[in-house]
Write an enzyme that holds these catalytic residues in place. Structure first.
Site, short mmCIF file in Angstrom:
data_model
loop_
_atom_site.label_atom_id
_atom_site.label_comp_id
_atom_site.label_asym_id
_atom_site.label_seq_id
_atom_site.Cartn_x
_atom_site.Cartn_y
_atom_site.Cartn_z
CB SER A 1 -0.96 -0.04 1.19
OG SER A 1 -1.94 0.94 1.06
CG ASP B 1 -6.86 -2.50 -3.48
OD1 ASP B 1 -7.52 -1.71 -2.77
OD2 ASP B 1 -5.64 -2.63 -3.38
CG HIS C 1 -5.68 -2.27 0.31
ND1 HIS C 1 -4.99 -1.83 -0.80
CD2 HIS C 1 -5.05 -1.72 1.37
CE1 HIS C 1 -3.99 -1.07 -0.44
NE2 HIS C 1 -3.99 -0.98 0.88
#
Length: 345
Positions: A186, A272, A309
């Protein structure tokens, strides 16, 4: 969450013309030159962990503007030879936590440096690094601090810290400076990608669900934070769009990806909404395209069609471990140093 982005066959070809400022290279060269004028290591002290198989140290290094940045350095106990080191960057809203929280890499036989994220402690994990540069105009969230101009933008500071973390890792005892790996998920994946574009001689990059890639598209197709924090800022500051888009162009991961040289391992989840898959593919598909070499850079992408995610979680970590072992077992390729390629050594 259902599939919401481009179909996979289009994602595999998606290489948008992400604009970059004419002075992108000069901007980052000047920023990193100023940071490099200071000695990088400030303090290294043993940190008790109550664990028998690893040793840890509390590291402080000089980041952007010489600001003290904290990190955990951990390595297998009783191993004396220089080891390859994984420099890891944390996700948005996280701090470095406690030294026993992330043990995958030292248990696998690597040295590991986990960098704190300045001014982000408290949302998901504890941190110990302040950000003393909060006066530039912008919003209250990290992603919007100083967002009206690249010189005062938060991610100029954090990316500089990330590059300095590599330099700090190379100065630590027990590290093989020729085998430094940048890694993260991320926000951490975006920082690792930026480092790959700014440091020409990394041994490898592992970037998962990278943040800050193809940002102009991200803020148009998702309201999920952190991109949603930019959307919320612009919803109130309606006349700021031009300035915000200009600032974001200086930190876009696609621009860094184009300049990268290191073998790379990517992953995205097709569901995501935090870091949409098209933004990760935009960086992956252009990775190494402008690094000055006539040879393509070795890279691989893992796709998780039914994940968001969280991507591949432990399954993906196992793939990273196996991939990295193979990369580090091979001789390192020659690094091109052409103008416009990677910016610092």
């Amino acid at each position: 969450m259902p599939l919401f982005d481009l179909p996979l066959d289009q994602l595999r070809q998606y290489a948008p013309a992400v604009p970059e400022p004419a002075d992108f290279d000069a901007f980052w060269r000047a920023t990193l030159r100023e940071a490099a004028a200071r000695p990088v290591l400030v303090d290294v002290r043993p940190e008790p962990t109550d664990l028998r198989l690893v040793d840890s140290w509390d590291v402080t290094f000089a980041g952007f503007a010489g600001d003290p940045v904290r990190a955990w350095y951990t390595r297998p106990s009783g191993v004396d030879e220089p080891l390859p080191v994984v420099v890891e960057y944390v996700g948005y809203g996280r701090g470095r936590g406690l030294p026993h929280e992330r043990l995958t890499w030292p248990v696998a036989g690597y040295a590991h440096l986990l960098m704190d994220a300045r001014g982000q402690s408290g949302q998901y994990g504890v941190g110990d690094t302040a950000d003393p540069h909060g006066a530039a105009p912008g919003g209250p969230w990290p992603v919007t601090r100083g967002i009206l101009a690249p010189e005062g933008y938060y991610y100029r500071r954090l990316i500089t810290d990330a590059v300095r973390a590599v330099q700090a890792a190379r100065a630590l005892p027990g590290v093989d400076p020729q085998r430094v790996v940048a890694a993260g998920n991320s926000q951490g994946g975006g920082l690792a990608l930026a480092v790959a574009g700014l440091v020409p001689d990394l041994a490898a990059l592992m970037s998962t669900a990278p943040f800050l890639c193809h940002v102009q598209r991200a803020i148009e197709i998702t309201d999920a934070a952190p991109y949603g924090e930019i959307v919320n800022y612009l919803a109130v500051n309606r006349d700021a769009e031009s300035a915000v888009r200009r600032t974001l162009s200086y930190v876009d991961g696609v621009c860094f990806a184009r300049r990268a040289c290191a073998p790379a391992h990517f992953a995205v989840g097709l569901r995501d909404t935090v870091c949409p898959p098209s933004t990760g593919f935009a960086a992956y598909n252009q990775y190494g395209a402008a690094n000055g070499s006539a040879e393509p850079v070795a890279r691989t992408m893992h796709v998780y069609p039914f994940n968001g995610h969280e991507h591949g979680d432990a399954t993906h970590v196992r793939r990273q471990l196996r991939w990295l072992a193979g990369v580090l077992a091979e001789p390192a390729p020659a690094v091109p140093l052409a103008d416009g390629a990677a910016l610092v050594g």
